[in-house]
Design a protein around this motif. Structure first.
Motif, PDB file in Angstrom:
ATOM      1  N   LYS A 393      58.894 -14.359 109.362  1.00 51.27           N
ATOM      2  CA  LYS A 393      59.863 -13.454 108.204  1.00 51.27           C
ATOM      3  C   LYS A 393      58.859 -13.839 107.288  1.00 51.27           C
ATOM      4  O   LYS A 393      58.385 -13.716 106.270  1.00 51.27           O
ATOM      5  CB  LYS A 393      61.014 -12.980 108.330  1.00 51.27           C
ATOM      6  CG  LYS A 393      61.829 -12.254 109.103  1.00 51.27           C
ATOM      7  CD  LYS A 393      62.783 -12.121 108.818  1.00 51.27           C
ATOM      8  CE  LYS A 393      63.721 -11.553 110.226  1.00 51.27           C
ATOM      9  NZ  LYS A 393      65.641 -10.381 109.602  1.00 51.27           N
ATOM     10  N   TYR A 397      56.023 -12.818 104.523  1.00 52.16           N
ATOM     11  CA  TYR A 397      56.324 -12.502 103.492  1.00 52.16           C
ATOM     12  C   TYR A 397      55.216 -13.939 102.416  1.00 52.16           C
ATOM     13  O   TYR A 397      54.882 -13.344 101.605  1.00 52.16           O
ATOM     14  CB  TYR A 397      57.962 -13.249 102.695  1.00 52.16           C
ATOM     15  CG  TYR A 397      58.122 -13.838 101.554  1.00 52.16           C
ATOM     16  CD1 TYR A 397      58.391 -12.644 101.103  1.00 52.16           C
ATOM     17  CD2 TYR A 397      57.508 -14.764 100.582  1.00 52.16           C
ATOM     18  CE1 TYR A 397      58.977 -12.572  98.942  1.00 52.16           C
ATOM     19  CE2 TYR A 397      58.148 -14.453  99.792  1.00 52.16           C
ATOM     20  CZ  TYR A 397      58.567 -13.743  98.450  1.00 52.16           C
ATOM     21  OH  TYR A 397      58.865 -13.846  97.482  1.00 52.16           O
ATOM     22  N   SER A 420      56.652  -0.814 109.249  1.00 54.01           N
ATOM     23  CA  SER A 420      57.263  -0.946 108.990  1.00 54.01           C
ATOM     24  C   SER A 420      57.547  -2.457 109.453  1.00 54.01           C
ATOM     25  O   SER A 420      59.028  -2.982 108.491  1.00 54.01           O
ATOM     26  CB  SER A 420      57.909   0.577 110.096  1.00 54.01           C
ATOM     27  OG  SER A 420      58.209  -0.046 111.689  1.00 54.01           O
ATOM     28  N   VAL A 423      56.859  -4.302 106.616  1.00 54.87           N
ATOM     29  CA  VAL A 423      57.499  -4.363 105.596  1.00 54.87           C
ATOM     30  C   VAL A 423      59.509  -4.829 104.988  1.00 54.87           C
ATOM     31  O   VAL A 423      59.266  -5.202 104.581  1.00 54.87           O
ATOM     32  CB  VAL A 423      57.838  -2.434 105.113  1.00 54.87           C
ATOM     33  CG1 VAL A 423      58.693  -2.126 104.139  1.00 54.87           C
ATOM     34  CG2 VAL A 423      56.297  -2.086 104.916  1.00 54.87           C
ATOM     35  N   TYR A 424      59.569  -4.076 106.595  1.00 58.71           N
ATOM     36  CA  TYR A 424      61.148  -5.225 107.014  1.00 58.71           C
ATOM     37  C   TYR A 424      61.279  -6.333 106.388  1.00 58.71           C
ATOM     38  O   TYR A 424      61.798  -6.962 106.295  1.00 58.71           O
ATOM     39  CB  TYR A 424      61.339  -4.910 108.006  1.00 58.71           C
ATOM     40  CG  TYR A 424      62.580  -4.763 108.355  1.00 58.71           C
ATOM     41  CD1 TYR A 424      63.959  -4.931 107.421  1.00 58.71           C
ATOM     42  CD2 TYR A 424      62.978  -6.585 109.669  1.00 58.71           C
ATOM     43  CE1 TYR A 424      65.734  -5.585 108.800  1.00 58.71           C
ATOM     44  CE2 TYR A 424      64.050  -7.389 109.404  1.00 58.71           C
ATOM     45  CZ  TYR A 424      65.159  -6.895 108.955  1.00 58.71           C
ATOM     46  OH  TYR A 424      66.166  -7.163 109.352  1.00 58.71           O
ATOM     47  N   VAL A 426      58.863  -8.537 104.928  1.00 60.48           N
ATOM     48  CA  VAL A 426      58.565  -8.836 102.784  1.00 60.48           C
ATOM     49  C   VAL A 426      60.957  -8.561 102.815  1.00 60.48           C
ATOM     50  O   VAL A 426      60.157  -9.270 101.607  1.00 60.48           O
ATOM     51  CB  VAL A 426      57.384  -7.850 103.048  1.00 60.48           C
ATOM     52  CG1 VAL A 426      57.831  -8.255 101.273  1.00 60.48           C
ATOM     53  CG2 VAL A 426      56.541  -8.813 103.629  1.00 60.48           C
ATOM     54  N   ASN A 427      60.842  -7.536 102.487  1.00 59.16           N
ATOM     55  CA  ASN A 427      61.690  -6.972 101.875  1.00 59.16           C
ATOM     56  C   ASN A 427      63.473  -7.522 102.083  1.00 59.16           C
ATOM     57  O   ASN A 427      63.950  -8.107 101.417  1.00 59.16           O
ATOM     58  CB  ASN A 427      62.551  -5.398 102.250  1.00 59.16           C
ATOM     59  CG  ASN A 427      61.771  -4.385 101.177  1.00 59.16           C
ATOM     60  OD1 ASN A 427      60.708  -4.499 100.590  1.00 59.16           O
ATOM     61  ND2 ASN A 427      60.975  -3.858 102.102  1.00 59.16           N
ATOM     62  N   SER A 428      63.098  -8.400 103.349  1.00 54.20           N
ATOM     63  CA  SER A 428      64.398  -9.487 104.068  1.00 54.20           C
ATOM     64  C   SER A 428      64.043 -10.424 103.884  1.00 54.20           C
ATOM     65  O   SER A 428      65.493 -11.485 102.365  1.00 54.20           O
ATOM     66  CB  SER A 428      64.279  -9.350 106.033  1.00 54.20           C
ATOM     67  OG  SER A 428      65.354  -9.816 105.665  1.00 54.20           O
ATOM     68  N   THR A 430      62.636 -11.120 100.508  1.00 53.19           N
ATOM     69  CA  THR A 430      62.311 -11.128  99.433  1.00 53.19           C
ATOM     70  C   THR A 430      64.352 -11.448  98.989  1.00 53.19           C
ATOM     71  O   THR A 430      64.512 -11.813  97.890  1.00 53.19           O
ATOM     72  CB  THR A 430      62.384  -9.625  98.621  1.00 53.19           C
ATOM     73  OG1 THR A 430      60.270  -9.681  98.782  1.00 53.19           O
ATOM     74  CG2 THR A 430      62.008  -9.339  97.100  1.00 53.19           C
ATOM     75  N   ASP A 431      65.247  -9.997  99.752  1.00 53.52           N
ATOM     76  CA  ASP A 431      66.171 -10.209  99.288  1.00 53.52           C
ATOM     77  C   ASP A 431      67.306 -10.990  99.633  1.00 53.52           C
ATOM     78  O   ASP A 431      67.926 -11.987  99.025  1.00 53.52           O
ATOM     79  CB  ASP A 431      67.116  -9.131 100.398  1.00 53.52           C
ATOM     80  CG  ASP A 431      66.741  -7.876  99.998  1.00 53.52           C
ATOM     81  OD1 ASP A 431      66.095  -7.259  98.824  1.00 53.52           O
ATOM     82  OD2 ASP A 431      66.793  -6.889 100.619  1.00 53.52           O
TER      83      ASP A 431
END
Length: 456
Positions: A393, A397, A420, A423-424, A426-428, A430-431
């Motif tokens: 991940k 990212y 998908s 996207v998951y 990158v968002n994971s 980022t959070d």
């Protein structure tokens, strides 16, 4: 004399025999000129590159025009066209890097080197303290006066002279104490040696190499950031050597307190020694560096050219020295006086060379895999262990952050994963970095290290 080619042969012969242009200048720059037409008051030639055109027009045009008048009684204006349709010969140079393919540039570049010693280091307000500390360490190494200078930690931006100083220390100690075991490495070499030792089950040999040093000098310690096993090994190496009174010298791009992704126990020990910084040189120091470098290369740079370089290359000693080396190479090839137009072209290309090279996905994955202790193949695989999953991940990212590739393309690079999934990931991350400062620091260091290592 029936043809322009025959006229030009006589012109070249005149220039050579009367020492208007040296033989190397004739062979390198004048012979490649292709006569196109001689009409009225104009003599037109073609060349294969803009670089050739620039050298001929700025260095030889007036000489050739004078030769036409002396030999032929013709007052002509030399015109140079670039024939972009013609295949470029390998022997011709490019300003960007002066990457000559022939023997001439290798002959020229042999003048470029000099030893990194204290005698060749130019002192100025920006580096005087670091220089004094380095000299003291080199002088007292092996004695009883170094406790307050151990470790010596030198920091500053890239290209300020840290590597020069640390190498000068090694050279000075080697001259004073030839019996000493001096180990001088970069942090990347230390890491590579450790990885090789782990793979071959020769970790004891690795430890013997570093822990028996009388002097350990390690460049660019910031690249240990996030690499836990490397930090662990270095800590024990540091501790043993320090306990035995062996000298340690370290360089970094920032002070210990700002190396936030290094273990606290390492930062504390770095801060327990002597810390010296190096910053950008002032104008007088830059000018002194140019003059000293040219002296060491046995060349004379006109005052106005030295001042021109010093006024335009302000923040990086490596750039300044690189410009002088290129002037030496070009002057050796052209055989004519150094001019401001010549310096202008070189400065443009020195600055271009300092731009980072393209970062590849492979390079990013390799860096992340090194930090997390997994293999690049693991990151691209379908393995689901927590360590591999997190590394994957983070790699996704970082690829997105640095390259801005389309998500679908990133998915292809990571084993054909779908949109998908990317996207998951990158968002994971980022959070996660918004909630976890340690992870944020680690990811930022990974990105910084990748960008630093991809500079020329």
């Amino acid at each position: 004399m029936n043809s322009f080619e025959e006229v030009f042969e006589n012109i070249k012969r005149y220039c050579l025999e009367n020492r208007k242009i040296p033989e190397i200048g004739i062979k390198t720059w004048i012979d490649p000129l292709k006569p196109v037409r001689l009409s009225g008051e104009e003599a037109v030639f073609s060349v294969q590159t803009d670089f050739q055109k620039n050298i001929v027009t700025t260095t030889y045009q007036s000489i050739l025009e004078e030769a036409f008048f002396v030999v032929m009684g013709l007052r002509v204006r030399i015109k140079i066209d670039v024939d972009r349709a013609s295949p470029i010969r390998d022997i011709l140079p490019s300003y960007a890097g002066l990457d000559f393919q022939g023997d001439d540039i290798r002959s020229a570049e042999k003048f470029a080197g000099y030893d990194y010693t204290f005698d060749t280091f130019i002192e100025g307000p920006s580096n005087s303290f670091a220089l004094a500390c380095s000299k003291s360490v080199a002088k007292n190494c092996g004695g009883n006066e170094i406790s307050g200078y151990n470790p010596l930690f030198i920091y500053g931006p890239s290209g300020m002279g840290k590597t020069h100083l640390i190498t000068a220390i090694a050279n000075e100690v080697r001259g004073r104490r030839p019996d000493f075991n001096i180990v001088y490495i970069t942090s990347e070499t230390f890491g590579n040696d450790l990885i090789a030792a782990i793979k071959t089950n020769l970790i004891s040999d690795f430890q013997d190499k570093y822990r028996t040093a009388d002097v350990l000098l390690i460049d660019d310690i910031q690249f240990f950031a996030g690499k836990e096993r490397m930090q662990e090994e270095f800590f024990h190496t540091f501790y043993k050597l320090h306990q035995e009174g062996k000298q340690i010298v370290i360089t970094s791009d920032k002070p210990p307190k700002e190396l936030i992704t290094l273990e606290a126990r390492l930062r504390t020990r770095f801060e327990g020694g002597l810390i010296a910084d190096i910053s950008a040189p002032d104008y007088e120091t830059r000018l002194a560096i140019i003059n000293r470098k040219s002296e060491l290369l046995n060349m004379q740079i006109p005052t106005e050219v030295s001042e021109f370089i010093a006024n335009r290359l302000k923040s990086n000693i490596r750039q300044i020295e690189g410009a002088v080396v290129r002037l030496k190479a070009l002057n050796h090839l052209a055989g004519t006086a150094i001019t401001i137009p010549m310096a202008q072209g070189i400065i443009r290309d020195v600055l271009t060379d300092e731009q980072p090279s393209p970062v590849t996905v492979d390079r990013i994955i390799a860096e992340v895999s090194s930090v997390y202790g997994v293999s690049p193949d693991d990151i691209r695989s379908n393995k689901r262990s927590q360590q591999v999953s997190v590394a994957r991940k983070v790699a996704i990212y970082v690829v997105r952050e640095i390259t801005q590739m389309p998500l679908a393309t990133i998915g292809t690079e990571f084993g054909g994963r779908d949109h998908s999934t990317i996207v998951y990931s990158v968002n994971s991350i980022t959070d996660a970095i918004n909630k976890d400062q340690n992870l944020s620091n680690l990811v930022n260091d990974i990105i910084k290290n990748i960008r630093e290592k991809t500079k020329i």
